[in-house]
Design an enzyme around this catalytic site. Structure first.
Site, PDB file in Angstrom:
ATOM      1  N   GLU A  36     -20.784   4.486 -12.204  1.00  0.00           N
ATOM      2  CA  GLU A  36     -20.575   4.796 -10.794  1.00  0.00           C
ATOM      3  C   GLU A  36     -19.105   5.170 -10.684  1.00  0.00           C
ATOM      4  OE1 GLU A  36     -20.609   1.596  -7.901  1.00  0.00           O
ATOM      5  OE2 GLU A  36     -20.783   3.010  -6.242  1.00  0.00           O
ATOM      6  N   ARG A 262     -22.920  -7.321 -22.536  1.00  0.00           N
ATOM      7  CA  ARG A 262     -21.639  -6.683 -22.251  1.00  0.00           C
ATOM      8  C   ARG A 262     -20.618  -7.046 -23.312  1.00  0.00           C
ATOM      9  NH1 ARG A 262     -19.835  -5.552 -17.007  1.00  0.00           N
ATOM     10  NH2 ARG A 262     -21.460  -5.648 -15.420  1.00  0.00           N
ATOM     11  N   LYS A 272     -13.862  -5.535 -12.480  1.00  0.00           N
ATOM     12  CA  LYS A 272     -13.196  -4.503 -11.685  1.00  0.00           C
ATOM     13  C   LYS A 272     -12.386  -5.152 -10.560  1.00  0.00           C
ATOM     14  CE  LYS A 272     -15.487  -0.749 -11.770  1.00  0.00           C
ATOM     15  NZ  LYS A 272     -16.626   0.147 -11.598  1.00  0.00           N
TER      16      LYS A 272
END
Length: 558
Positions: A36, A262, A272
């Site tokens: 994204e 991850r 983030k």
RNA sequence: UGGGGUGUCGCCAAGUUGGUAAGGCAACGGAUUCUGAUUCCGUCAUUCGUUGGUUCGAGUCCAGCCACCCCAGCCA
């Protein structure tokens, strides 16, 4: 495009092998990397990028770049561009396959209408608070929305009016009609469209309703003919919804979602939110600060794409939540840098040395190889003069045990030049050492002195024939192995010494032509690269990428 | 206390039909070295979260238990 990224076989490749053996997907392998555009890429994304692109490469397939841009309020073009630059820098190429989920907004809308027409979706007027209440909890089933049995005609009408902008944000949503009692909360009539009167970086003001991730992702994958949709573990619970949506619709293809763990690294944070906070609170100097785990930061620091790819390769792909030791990344970095970096000498903390027996007008032009094991890199030359600089850490008036550098009355070799002996220490009124008077054994150029062994070799630079430069020394951003751990705020675990700026370092003349991003090994110190933005011909700035392995430092600390 | 996952050496991680624990990183020895770098040799899990069971034999099969991660956004 790198042509050889070897992701060792893993459980995902085993699934693909078996699919191939069974003739599934007509033997095709097609993956995608779907960020994204709401931030900068970091080390965690690198894992997904390498996995997706390398998997396609391994099986002679393709990998698309697709921006998952369904939430315009958080996204922008700057991110779209930065992400592409980072992927290219990492060494991957999506050729002509750059897509946006927003490319499919029309189709997505039509599919939604189809869902409504089949009675599989309905327009709901519950507020967010009410929706949460109706959803139930982890242990209790939810309740049906009062709008769940609205007629198909009314749903169609309402949905069309949502699209036409007749309603304010938040007044209605389109929900899939699945099962409010499902133990999987994602299946409790998930919202698939919401109203957002927002400008979109790709579609402008064309839309005021935007599809949700779960609804969009599977259909986008299907449209693009993705065979294996690789995503991270937190989406495991979403897989039933991914499959449900595709099962209801007449889509060209039904991709398989496979989840992997991850990448986590110790001594850093990857979320983030925290990264943004570091930037916003000026705890670092922007997203591309060389201490950041962002790809732009690592690039600026001097990390090589090959090192990052190699870390992903050796860390492996699995389903267990794990924390990879940054030491592994550092190992990959040094391995690549040692092979590829030309050597140079740069004195970080200069201490003047005067060779009392070396004539002031004399000079030696010394040729030195740029790489001890790679002759193809050629040579550079250094001028040897009466006055030199050595590093302050290479002289000790009172040396610790096993110290093998310069000491009063002792000898040391100046790398690529002569053996010198320290005869006298010159100090200022405050007792600080200002210079050393040494004698030079003129018979030791390219040969060892007779009858004695000189163990230490130190680097040096001519006082008159060297250039001044700035060097930025970086260390790990955090002192704590797990900044995310429960005790305390992660910001309290920042390393106060993560950046040390040395403004008057002395570099050998050949470094004058260093180009931005050019990498060197400063002998006996570490790997450095000219700062991509701040280094100029008349003001060189070097970033410490990573120090050399330092067994001496380790011995001293024990 | 619902659902979905994961547990193999300090850190990653192989282990596919049960046959007697790969590899990398780190660490520790030692050799070579005009970078205390590099390179090179060597050492490093009788044990696979745990308890039972099946079996001639289990990390691999079965049952129970424990620990950790994810999910209650109109984020992705």
């Amino acid at each position: 495009m790198v042509d050889a990224v070897h992701i060792p076989s893993n459980f995902i490749h085993q699934i693909i092998d078996s699919d191939l053996a069974n003739g599934k997907n007509g033997g095709r392998v097609h993956t995608r990397f779907p960020p994204e555009p709401n931030g900068y890429l970091h080390m965690g994304h690198a894992k997904s990028i390498c996995l997706n692109f390398a998997t396609a490469l391994k099986y002679g397939g393709k990998c698309n770049l697709r921006f998952d841009d369904t939430n315009p309020e958080k996204e922008n073009l700057e991110y779209v561009e930065s992400i592409q630059a980072s992927i290219r820098w990492l060494g991957f190429d999506w050729e002509d396959r750059l897509y946006y989920a927003s490319n499919y907004f029309d189709q997505l809308y039509d599919y939604a209408v189809a869902l409504v027409s089949q009675g599989k979706a309905y327009v709901c007027s519950l507020t967010p608070d009410q929706a949460r209440e109706y959803r139930g909890t982890l242990t209790e089933p939810g309740r049906n929305s009062p709008d769940r049995e609205r007629s198909m005609e009314d749903n169609l009408d309402l949905f069309s009016r949502m699209k036409n902008g007749e309603f304010a944000d938040g007044t209605y949503t389109l929900r899939a009609k699945i099962d409010m009692a499902s133990p999987n909360i994602n299946m409790r009539d998930p919202v698939i469209y919401r109203i957002r009167h927002a400008h979109h970086h790709q579609t402008g003001n064309k839309w005021c309703i935007y599809p949700m991730y779960d609804y969009t992702h599977c259909i986008s994958d299907a449209i693009e003919g993705i065979t294996h949709s690789l995503c991270t573990l937190e989406f495991e619970d979403h897989r039933p919804l991914y499959d449900w949506i595709l099962d209801q619709l007449d889509v060209p293809h039904h991709p398989q979602q496979i989840e992997f763990a991850r990448l986590n690294l110790n001594y850093t944070v990857m979320s983030k939110r925290k990264l943004k906070q570091l930037v916003d609170e000026k705890l670092v100097n922007g997203w591309n600060d060389p201490r950041m785990p962002t790809l732009e930061g690592m690039r600026r620091r001097g990390y090589t794409p090959a090192a990052i790819r190699n870390l992903i390769e050796i860390a492996g792909i699995s389903k267990s939540n794990s924390v990879v030791d940054v030491g592994m990344l550092e190992h990959c970095l040094r391995e690549d840098l040692d092979r590829t970096s030309p050597r140079a000498m740069c004195v970080l903390r200069p201490l003047k040395v005067v060779l009392t027996n070396y004539p002031a007008e004399k000079t030696d032009i010394l040729g030195m190889s740029r790489h001890p094991k790679d002759e193809s890199m050629g040579e550079r030359s250094m001028t040897f003069t009466r006055e030199l600089y050595i590093d302050r850490s290479d002289f000790e008036e009172v040396p610790p045990p096993k110290f093998k550098r310069l000491v009063p009355g002792g000898e040391v070799r100046l790398r690529g030049a002569y053996v010198i002996r320290c005869d006298e220490i010159v100090k200022d009124a405050a007792g600080n050492i200002t210079e050393l008077h040494c004698s030079c054994d003129m018979d030791t150029l390219n040969k060892n002195p007779e009858g004695r062994k000189v163990k230490g070799v130190i680097h040096w630079v001519s006082a008159s024939n060297s250039i001044s430069c700035e060097v930025r020394l970086y260390e790990r951003l955090f002192t704590h192995e797990n900044p995310d751990s429960a005790e305390g705020d992660y910001r309290d675990k920042l390393n106060p010494d993560s950046l040390v700026v040395l403004s008057d370092c002395r570099a050998e003349p050949s470094l004058a032509s260093a180009q931005p991003e050019e990498r060197f090994q400063f002998e006996r110190e570490g790997y450095f690269c000219a700062d991509r933005f701040d280094s100029k011909p008349d003001g060189l700035v070097f970033n410490l990428t990573i120090g050399l392995r330092d067994t001496w430092g380790k011995i001293q600390n024990t």
